[in-house]
Design a protein around this motif. Structure first.
Motif, PDB file in Angstrom:
ATOM      1  N   ALA A  19       0.831  -1.210   0.000  1.00 27.61           N
ATOM      2  CA  ALA A  19       0.000   0.000   0.000  1.00 27.61           C
ATOM      3  C   ALA A  19       0.865   1.259   0.000  1.00 27.61           C
ATOM      4  O   ALA A  19       0.515   2.263  -0.634  1.00 27.61           O
ATOM      5  CB  ALA A  19      -0.929  -0.011   1.215  1.00 27.61           C
ATOM      6  N   GLN A  22       2.101   1.879  -3.504  1.00 28.11           N
ATOM      7  CA  GLN A  22       1.014   2.412  -4.318  1.00 28.11           C
ATOM      8  C   GLN A  22       0.740   3.873  -3.975  1.00 28.11           C
ATOM      9  O   GLN A  22       0.453   4.692  -4.856  1.00 28.11           O
ATOM     10  CB  GLN A  22      -0.256   1.591  -4.095  1.00 28.11           C
ATOM     11  N   VAL A 132      -4.337  -8.862  -4.029  1.00 31.96           N
ATOM     12  CA  VAL A 132      -4.728  -8.382  -2.700  1.00 31.96           C
ATOM     13  C   VAL A 132      -5.225  -9.519  -1.804  1.00 31.96           C
ATOM     14  O   VAL A 132      -4.817  -9.614  -0.635  1.00 31.96           O
ATOM     15  CB  VAL A 132      -5.782  -7.264  -2.811  1.00 31.96           C
ATOM     16  N   ASN A 148      -7.205   0.452  -1.004  1.00 35.34           N
ATOM     17  CA  ASN A 148      -6.601   0.564  -2.328  1.00 35.34           C
ATOM     18  C   ASN A 148      -7.258   1.676  -3.125  1.00 35.34           C
ATOM     19  O   ASN A 148      -6.590   2.480  -3.788  1.00 35.34           O
ATOM     20  CB  ASN A 148      -6.748  -0.759  -3.089  1.00 35.34           C
TER      21      ASN A 148
END
Length: 478
Positions: A19, A22, A132, A148
């Motif tokens: 995460a 990202q 995920v 997300n």
């Protein structure tokens, strides 16, 4: 307590690292999207058709090769696959950036770049969706999906605003190159993940008929088919919201790149809020899918009526909240209700419909905007979305045996509804109706508590299909 629950999936080390990567990389992706749209507008003289064609080429590969991509995802190591796709996207971004910096970029160059990016997305998108569940347990999956989305939308808030400023100062080319470098953060995060802590799905052995097998699985699930129709209908115009915003800002309000960045960021602020609200929910509910999609259609219609730039930007915030409520809830519904070995193929079909309608809708949006004005494209999108969601909601309610009064809060359902016994019937009703509703309630509770693989196996395909539909009916009432 609420704050802890909202970020509970970050307690898992692997997901926390993923995460974070990202979170750093996502702003670059949105910076590139703004730079790409603005570069096309500048190179084409503000053509809505050229802008729509760029969007179409970027999403066209998902329409034609999406199912193949899902089968590949089920077959390969997802972490290694994502490292390959992320590196390829970075190379493409740097390449287009170099052309733009040298002043050699033409519209057809952007077309080729968009198509190449779309081809990589065929593997990257279902790969990320299916990866995920390998990092978190099922009880944390809805929260991880929502986070997300929140990370993606946070990039959508910061990326366009930064891109607008940078494009005004140094042009589109360097923005592409910055995004190319940002993919390195995701790749490093993937390298840092502890593979021993993953829960990998058993890989699908190479063989014939795997795509057909996935299609048969989806076709046998009436609940999935209905939700796919809903997704495609909303996304026909909804997927091209960024294009509509660009046309409104450039052609109607006649403002610059900075204003375009602010407008795109306003939509993203709402979407971020919608994703964080979704992270607070324990599980997805079908009612939220319908409410979010209908509200998004209404917001599109209202946005087209706004007389000035400021009013238009303000409407984009609730539009983002409603759209992300629809998207996040729908995504979690799909992820949690399918066989893990089918997840790559099912999610590729979901993405095929969800993203694949963009190539069809983009030229339509551009054509309507060029012929009747950008406002007309928003009017049309909102009206079509509202009509389709209304029809599908009625069909869904009839299929599940749900009455309108069942959708109201309990205190407003009236004495007749309040007199129902816990099993679902009226006092003294011990017939098939009461037994059927009691069975539906029990099935919904059961599916909400059991793992997807357990709920979907062990009692035959007919039971699996009925159980999923019973869950949807109970969620509509709840």
């Amino acid at each position: 307590m609420r704050r802890a629950a909202m970020f509970r999936s970050l307690s898992v080390r692997n997901y926390r690292i993923y995460a974070l990567g990202q979170l750093i990389s996502n702003p670059g992706t949105w910076m590139q999207r703004i730079a790409q749209d603005w570069l096309v507008l500048q190179l084409s003289g503000g053509s809505g058709i050229a802008l729509g064609m760029t969007t179409a080429l970027q999403f066209l590969p998902m329409l034609f090769f999406g199912l193949w991509g899902g089968a590949m995802v089920d077959r390969f190591d997802k972490r290694k696959l994502l490292m390959l796709t992320q590196a390829s996207m970075g190379v493409l971004a740097v390449g287009l950036g170099v052309l733009a910096v040298l002043g050699a970029a033409e519209v057809w160059h952007v077309y080729v770049f968009a198509f190449g990016l779309g081809m990589i997305t065929v593997l990257d998108n279902p790969g990320r969706q299916a990866f995920v569940p390998e990092m978190v347990d099922r009880d944390l999956l809805p929260n991880a999906i929502a986070l997300n989305s929140a990370s993606f939308q946070l990039g959508r808030v910061t990326g366009p605003a930064v891109a607008g400023v940078l494009i005004g100062l140094i042009g589109s080319g360097p923005v592409f190159m910055i995004n190319g470098l940002s993919f390195a953060f995701t790749i490093v995060a993937l390298l840092m993940i502890r593979t021993a802590d993953l829960n990998p799905t058993e890989r699908l052995p190479r063989g014939k008929g795997q795509i057909r097998e996935g299609l048969r699985y989806i076709g046998g699930r009436r609940d999935l088919v209905l939700l796919l129709v809903l997704a495609g209908s909303v996304q026909f115009f909804g997927a091209n919201g960024q294009t509509q915003i660009a046309l409104m800002v450039n052609n109607v309000f006649e403002t610059g790149a900075e204003a375009f960045g602010v407008a795109a960021a306003a939509l993203a602020v709402g979407a971020l809020a919608g994703a964080l609200l979704a992270a607070r929910r324990e599980r997805p509910r079908l009612k939220l899918v319908l409410i979010g999609s209908m509200g998004f259609g209404v917001a599109q219609l209202v946005a087209g009526l706004m007389p000035g730039y400021v009013a238009f930007v303000l409407v984009l915030v609730p539009m983002g909240v409603l759209f992300m409520t629809f998207v996040t809830t729908l995504n979690a519904t799909f992820q949690m209700s399918v066989d893990p070995q089918m997840r790559g193929r099912v999610m590729s079909m979901f993405l095929l419909v969800f993203m694949g309608v963009a190539p069809i809708g983009a030229p339509v949006v551009g054509l309507i905007a060029d012929v009747f004005g950008p406002q007309a494209s928003l009017f049309t999108g909102g009206a079509v979305t509202m009509v389709v969601v209304s029809v599908l909601s009625v069909l869904l309610m009839r299929t599940k045996g749900v009455a309108v009064r069942d959708l109201l809060p309990r205190r407003r359902r009236g004495p007749e509804a309040e007199q129902r016994v816990p099993g679902g019937g009226r006092p003294g009703d011990h017939g098939d109706g009461a037994d059927r509703e009691q069975h539906q309630h029990g099935a919904a509770q059961q599916l909400g508590a059991r793992p997807a693989e357990e709920a979907l196996t062990g009692e035959g395909p007919d039971h699996q299909h009925r159980g999923a539909e019973q869950q949807q009916g109970a969620e509509l009432r709840g």
